[in-house]
Scaffold this motif. Sequence first.
Motif: not given
Length: 152
Positions: A128-152
């Motif tokens: 995977k290119s660095p851009e692909e890896l960064q995109l996957w990280a951004l998607v992962d961060m979006m899911v994680q952040s929404k999960t954290i906020v929803k739990k609060q």
Amino acid sequence: MKTTRGKKENATASTTAAAMASYSDKEVEEMRDLIVSLSLESNDHERRTRVRDVFHEALARPNGMPKRFSDLFDTVLTQVGDQVQMEAKKKFFEDSAAAETPSEDEVEVEEEPVLSSEGEQEGELRLKSPEELQLWALVDMMVQSKTIVKKQ
């Protein structure tokens, strides 16, 4: 005649601009720096730990600050994701065009490689290119952040 997609994109852009107006340039720049820094962390566990810690600290703030933080995080994360995605597409098309243009040494007729169902040579893993890896990280961060906020 405009399409529904064009109207939706324009509405999203104006909503984003209106939402961003309530934040200072410094807040937006610091959030962008944070998100880019997090998205470039190559270790998933480390990145997720950092995101969790950042959100737990932000959500512990008083008087509406947690919502302000999470809204800004979400908006800037989307902007950074769009930017990285555009850069990745541009790089992909540039690389594809360069690969299709044969050099003087490659003018000879070559055999076509056998391709798998995913368009890669058999037995060959594509990195995977660095851009692909960064995109996957951004998607992962979006899911994680929404999960954290929803739990609060």
